[in-house]
Design an enzyme around this catalytic site. Structure first.
Site, mmCIF file in Angstrom:
data_model
loop_
_atom_site.group_PDB
_atom_site.id
_atom_site.type_symbol
_atom_site.label_atom_id
_atom_site.label_comp_id
_atom_site.label_asym_id
_atom_site.label_seq_id
_atom_site.Cartn_x
_atom_site.Cartn_y
_atom_site.Cartn_z
ATOM 1 N N ASP A 20 117.951 -41.767 81.261
ATOM 2 C CA ASP A 20 117.497 -42.694 80.276
ATOM 3 C C ASP A 20 117.930 -43.940 80.346
ATOM 4 O OD1 ASP A 20 116.160 -43.311 77.626
ATOM 5 O OD2 ASP A 20 118.013 -43.324 76.664
ATOM 6 N N SER A 21 117.429 -45.041 79.632
ATOM 7 C CA SER A 21 117.913 -46.326 79.577
ATOM 8 C C SER A 21 119.207 -46.441 79.120
ATOM 9 C CB SER A 21 116.689 -47.311 79.075
ATOM 10 O OG SER A 21 116.599 -46.720 77.859
ATOM 11 N N CYS A 83 113.155 -40.459 78.898
ATOM 12 C CA CYS A 83 112.973 -41.786 78.451
ATOM 13 C C CYS A 83 111.336 -41.814 78.231
ATOM 14 C CB CYS A 83 113.367 -42.968 79.320
ATOM 15 S SG CYS A 83 112.954 -44.512 78.870
ATOM 16 N N GLU A 162 121.505 -48.092 69.659
ATOM 17 C CA GLU A 162 122.456 -48.423 70.674
ATOM 18 C C GLU A 162 123.849 -49.079 69.988
ATOM 19 O OE1 GLU A 162 122.601 -48.174 74.015
ATOM 20 O OE2 GLU A 162 120.938 -47.133 74.002
ATOM 21 N N CYS A 204 110.199 -42.228 71.332
ATOM 22 C CA CYS A 204 111.387 -42.826 72.093
ATOM 23 C C CYS A 204 112.492 -41.748 71.740
ATOM 24 C CB CYS A 204 111.217 -44.129 71.321
ATOM 25 S SG CYS A 204 113.075 -45.110 71.733
ATOM 26 N N HIS A 206 115.266 -42.477 71.316
ATOM 27 C CA HIS A 206 116.530 -43.076 70.525
ATOM 28 C C HIS A 206 116.044 -42.310 69.008
ATOM 29 C CE1 HIS A 206 117.510 -45.590 73.841
ATOM 30 N NE2 HIS A 206 118.630 -46.021 72.999
#
Ligand code: DGL
Length: 295
Positions: A20-21, A83, A162, A204, A206
């Site tokens: 994932d990013s 992702c 994040e 997403c 996240h």
């Protein structure tokens, strides 16, 4: 999972590669550890270049290829693209360039959404890249001719996740603002509700970190009881089925291991990841994905 490959059969003992990013893909790791507990996993979070969701498709493809090659070089037997942004724009190129079975998260998420929506519209929260790509709209259309997708880009939630900032006034306001287009005010006789969605997809990786807040704010907006879908569980179930059908499932009797790689700041990743996975993690290792890719 796309299992079409030309090369030799990978070993069932090899780990799964997940990338994932950043840390959001750990939601998929969480589900994989629940549903494929014997699998060893190598997770790569490209947190030096997060977010991917605000970048062009070409850049996302370029970044995704470096992540995928790093994991392929480490001998993984299959790749899970945890992702949504990469899954939206880069799967074809990844499959063209890597001789590995590869799954993304969009099709599993769309399948779960069609099942949950009860024939109503499907609200999708995602990054700018995912929403503008139309990937969920296409995936849903391929599964159900009549389901309509309403997309809402929600980039601030990535930054908050994040940061590990998942509760309190600021995330509440941000979540409310992003959910608003899916729910109108209380029904006014003769007026359609703004979108009247039958489910909301966390499109997403996240966003499952905000699940409780999202459910709470949906209630406030009049969306009590509307299902919230995240693709992590459906993706893990798809991976499990693929491993079983292809004879690639790890038969070890013990629980699988988890190796964590990041491209920046291993200590802060370790802290947030530990909180999220709810388990003691091994040391997080920093890797360099190579020079020509920085953008
Ligand atoms: N992992 C990305 C996704 O699921 C979100 C974070 C980012 O923008 O890089 O779309």
């Amino acid at each position: 999972m796309n299992g079409q490959r030309s090369g030799k059969q990978p070993s069932a003992d090899a780990p799964l590669g997940v990338f994932d990013s950043g840390l959001g893909g750990l939601t998929v790791v969480h589900a994989l550890r629940d549903h494929c507990p014997n699998e060893d996993i190598i997770y790569l979070g490209d947190n030096a270049r997060v977010p991917y969701g605000t970048r062009s498709p070409d850049t996302v493809i370029r970044y995704a290829l470096t992540c995928a090659h790093e994991l392929a070089d480490r001998g993984v037997k299959a790749l899970v693209v945890a992702c949504n942004t990469v899954s939206s724009v880069a799967l074809d190129e990844l499959r063209a360039q890597l001789d590995l079975p590869i799954t993304g998260v969009i099709v599993p998420g769309a399948r779960a959404a069609v099942d949950a929506s009860g024939g109503h519209r499907i609200g999708v929260l995602g990054t700018v890249g995912t929403i503008t790509s139309g990937a969920y709209t296409r995936a849903v259309a391929s599964l159900s001719g009549r389901a309509e997708v309403i997309g809402q880009a929600a980039p601030l939630l990535v930054a908050l996740a994040e940061e590990g900032w998942m509760s309190g006034e600021v995330p509440e306001l941000v979540v409310k603002r992003y959910l608003d287009p899916f729910f109108g005010p209380e029904d006014v006789p003769g007026m359609p509700r703004r979108a009247d969605v039958g489910c909301v997809v966390l499109g997403c990786t996240h966003f499952p970190l905000f699940r409780e807040l999202i459910v709470h704010q949906m209630r406030e907006l009049g969306g009590r009881g509307i299902p919230v879908v995240d693709s992590a569980i459906q993706t893990a179930l798809d991976v499990r089925a693929f491993l079983h059908d292809s004879g690639l499932g790890n038969s070890q009797a013990t629980s699988g291991t988890l190796q964590l790689l990041v491209t920046d700041m291993p200590a802060s990743f370790e802290e947030v990841a530990g909180r999220f996975l709810g388990a003691a993690l091994g040391r997080v290792e920093q890797v360099d994905l190579g020079k020509p890719t920085a953008g």
